[in-house]
Design a protein around this motif. Structure first.
Motif, mmCIF file in Angstrom:
data_model
loop_
_atom_site.group_PDB
_atom_site.id
_atom_site.type_symbol
_atom_site.label_atom_id
_atom_site.label_comp_id
_atom_site.label_asym_id
_atom_site.label_seq_id
_atom_site.Cartn_x
_atom_site.Cartn_y
_atom_site.Cartn_z
ATOM 1 N N GLN A 42 0.905 -1.225 -0.112
ATOM 2 C CA GLN A 42 -0.121 -0.034 -0.228
ATOM 3 C C GLN A 42 0.934 1.257 0.004
ATOM 4 N N PRO A 43 0.440 2.170 -0.617
ATOM 5 C CA PRO A 43 1.268 3.618 -0.633
ATOM 6 C C PRO A 43 1.123 4.013 0.821
ATOM 7 N N ALA A 44 2.042 5.085 1.236
ATOM 8 C CA ALA A 44 2.041 5.645 2.308
ATOM 9 C C ALA A 44 2.090 7.174 2.173
ATOM 10 N N LEU A 47 3.965 12.560 4.123
ATOM 11 C CA LEU A 47 4.189 14.044 4.274
ATOM 12 C C LEU A 47 2.864 14.333 4.827
ATOM 13 N N ASN A 48 1.703 13.422 4.816
ATOM 14 C CA ASN A 48 0.327 14.127 4.949
ATOM 15 C C ASN A 48 0.005 15.246 3.971
ATOM 16 N N PHE A 49 0.420 14.963 2.569
ATOM 17 C CA PHE A 49 0.423 16.017 1.657
ATOM 18 C C PHE A 49 -1.228 16.484 1.686
ATOM 19 N N GLN A 50 -1.128 17.977 1.554
ATOM 20 C CA GLN A 50 -2.367 18.615 1.397
ATOM 21 C C GLN A 50 -2.264 19.523 0.188
ATOM 22 N N GLY A 51 -2.374 19.135 -0.890
ATOM 23 C CA GLY A 51 -2.661 20.230 -2.137
ATOM 24 C C GLY A 51 -3.865 20.581 -2.441
ATOM 25 N N PRO A 52 -4.019 20.822 -3.826
ATOM 26 C CA PRO A 52 -5.404 21.270 -4.344
ATOM 27 C C PRO A 52 -6.654 20.248 -3.704
ATOM 28 N N ALA A 56 -4.343 11.664 0.591
ATOM 29 C CA ALA A 56 -5.259 10.525 0.835
ATOM 30 C C ALA A 56 -6.417 10.335 -0.098
ATOM 31 N N GLN A 57 -7.052 11.547 -0.314
ATOM 32 C CA GLN A 57 -8.385 11.607 -1.195
ATOM 33 C C GLN A 57 -8.045 10.867 -2.689
ATOM 34 N N SER A 58 -6.939 11.452 -3.245
ATOM 35 C CA SER A 58 -6.557 11.110 -4.275
ATOM 36 C C SER A 58 -6.205 9.643 -4.577
ATOM 37 N N LEU A 59 -5.468 9.230 -3.547
ATOM 38 C CA LEU A 59 -5.118 7.712 -3.419
ATOM 39 C C LEU A 59 -6.479 6.850 -3.470
#
Ligand SMILES: [Zn+2]
Length: 88
Positions: A42-44, A47-52, A56-59
């Protein structure tokens, strides 16, 4: 000849249609020789990335769209049988 039999290349104009990773592996490898590694990897989002849009939503979106847990498929398989070995 069907498009599938011609590996998704148009027999008239040689246009290469888009195929998914599974179709590519099936076209490239000998039948029933592919053994996938780490199928449950599973991807991790370390960075808890928050872009546009949050990573996590994109995944979640693309996992549902593709039916795959990750963007990578790794494994082993044969191409035209086992390698020839020199005679002893
Ligand atoms: Zn064509």
């Amino acid at each position: 000849m069907t498009l599938g039999e011609n590996l998704h290349v148009c027999p008239k104009c040689e246009y290469h249609f888009t195929i998914d990773a599974s179709a590519r592996l099936n076209a490239f490898l000998d039948p029933d020789t592919f053994e996938e590694f780490d199928a449950d990897l599973q991807p991790a989002d370390v960075l808890n990335f928050q872009g546009p849009k949050a990573y996590a939503q994109s995944l979640e979106k693309y996992q549902k769209l593709t039916g795959m847990p990750d963007a990578v498929i790794s494994g082993t398989g044969q191409v035209r049988g086992p390698p020839d070995r020199p005679s002893p």
